[in-house]
Design a protein around this motif. Structure first.
Motif, PDB file in Angstrom:
ATOM      1  N   ALA A  19      25.503  66.826  50.640  1.00  0.00           N
ATOM      2  CA  ALA A  19      24.989  66.602  51.986  1.00  0.00           C
ATOM      3  C   ALA A  19      25.989  65.899  52.899  1.00  0.00           C
ATOM      4  O   ALA A  19      25.755  65.805  54.110  1.00  0.00           O
ATOM      5  N   THR A 249      25.323  67.959  61.017  1.00  0.00           N
ATOM      6  CA  THR A 249      24.077  68.715  61.198  1.00  0.00           C
ATOM      7  C   THR A 249      24.353  70.193  61.451  1.00  0.00           C
ATOM      8  O   THR A 249      23.682  71.070  60.887  1.00  0.00           O
ATOM      9  N   ARG A 252      24.968  72.138  58.347  1.00  0.00           N
ATOM     10  CA  ARG A 252      23.896  72.006  57.347  1.00  0.00           C
ATOM     11  C   ARG A 252      24.200  70.876  56.359  1.00  0.00           C
ATOM     12  O   ARG A 252      23.885  70.945  55.185  1.00  0.00           O
ATOM     13  N   ARG A 253      24.812  69.823  56.867  1.00  0.00           N
ATOM     14  CA  ARG A 253      25.003  68.587  56.111  1.00  0.00           C
ATOM     15  C   ARG A 253      24.105  67.516  56.729  1.00  0.00           C
ATOM     16  O   ARG A 253      23.479  67.732  57.765  1.00  0.00           O
ATOM     17  N   ALA A 254      24.087  66.355  56.105  1.00  0.00           N
ATOM     18  CA  ALA A 254      23.229  65.276  56.596  1.00  0.00           C
ATOM     19  C   ALA A 254      23.958  63.942  56.477  1.00  0.00           C
ATOM     20  O   ALA A 254      23.445  62.979  55.911  1.00  0.00           O
TER      21      ALA A 254
END
Length: 284
Positions: A19, A249, A252-254
């Motif tokens: 993530a 974001t 598709r990471r956090a």
């Protein structure tokens, strides 16, 4: 001569593997040449690969060499935290209580802050307004009008970042930059979330980082940029002393970057969690 060396791949600015932003860390790298380190960094094809060496400065715990696929950097934030995590995990101990890293910009202090590591934001080596022609190029490459840029500043602390401030996190996530148009420019974009969105997202700001010229079109989570932005915005009173920035974001990471200012010393600490995803050896 090829030999087996300890190796870690660490995900930084996250508590959940995959993530955040990965960094490859080669330990016991004293005898590797610049060409060998650069070749391995190109091979991993990560935004950064690091090599832990014995320090030259006796005040440091180790020396860190940091490479992108395009070359060596004097400093970078997520490699600093990920490498410190790997060094500690392997049994590294600091006599001073803080970890002292030697790198291209000098000595960087790293402290353990609960379950996070945080580095002291280095001073800016280039700051101030961005010239109008350069800013026009940035706006065009980001696909926005110059009027939509609230403010811009050089925030170079090793990497030559240009910081750009927009109005809202939604604007940041909507960007579809022309990487060829950015050329060799390193551009970081930041904007605040509304109070409701900040509570929902667990972040006060949204950040994106673009560096196609160094082989990293968009970096998932960027410590050096967030440090430079914090020095600029906190110093100008345009951001609170402590806040959380989301980054990655759009990929598709956090990632979550924690910025905290020590009110007594004025030191800005930039930190986050790290987690080891790959542990073993590498033959180099």
């Amino acid at each position: 001569m090829t030999r087996t060396r300890a190796f870690r791949q660490v995900d930084v600015f996250t508590t959940r593997p995959t993530a955040g932003n990965p960094v490859a860390v080669v330990l016991d790298a004293d005898d590797l040449t610049v060409e060998e380190m650069a070749a391995f960094a190109r091979w991993t094809n990560l935004s950064e690969t690091t090599f832990v060496q014995s320090p030259v400065d006796e005040r440091a715990d180790y020396r860190l060499r940091i490479f992108t696929p395009g070359g060596e950097l004097p400093f970078a934030g997520h490699p600093t935290l990920g490498s410190a995590h790997a060094w500690l995990q392997r049994g590294g101990e600091s006599a001073s209580g803080s970890i002292i890293q030697e790198c291209g910009i000098g000595l960087v202090e790293i402290k353990v802050d609960g379950h996070r590591l945080a580095f002291a934001a280095p001073p800016l080596i280039r700051s101030g307004p961005v010239d109008a022609p350069v800013l026009a190029k940035v706006a065009a490459a980001l696909g926005i009008s110059r009027r939509r840029i609230v403010d811009a500043n050089w925030v170079a602390n090793g990497p030559e970042w240009i910081g750009v401030r927009l109005t809202s996190g939604e604007e940041v996530l909507a960007l579809r930059p022309d990487m060829a148009g950015l050329g060799d420019l390193l551009v970081g974009v930041i904007a605040p979330w509304s109070a409701a969105q900040a509570q929902h997202r667990g972040a006060d700001y949204e950040v994106r980082a673009f560096g196609p010229g160094i082989g990293v079109p968009e970096d998932p989570v960027t410590g050096s940029l967030n440090a430079g932005l914090a020095v600029w915005l906190c110093g100008a009173g345009q951001a609170p002393a402590s806040y959380v920035a989301a980054q990655g974001t759009a990929l598709r990471r956090a990632g979550r970057v924690h910025v905290d200012t020590d009110v007594e010393s004025g030191t800005i600490w930039v930190g986050g969690a790290s987690v080891t995803v790959v542990s073993g050896t590498v033959d180099l």
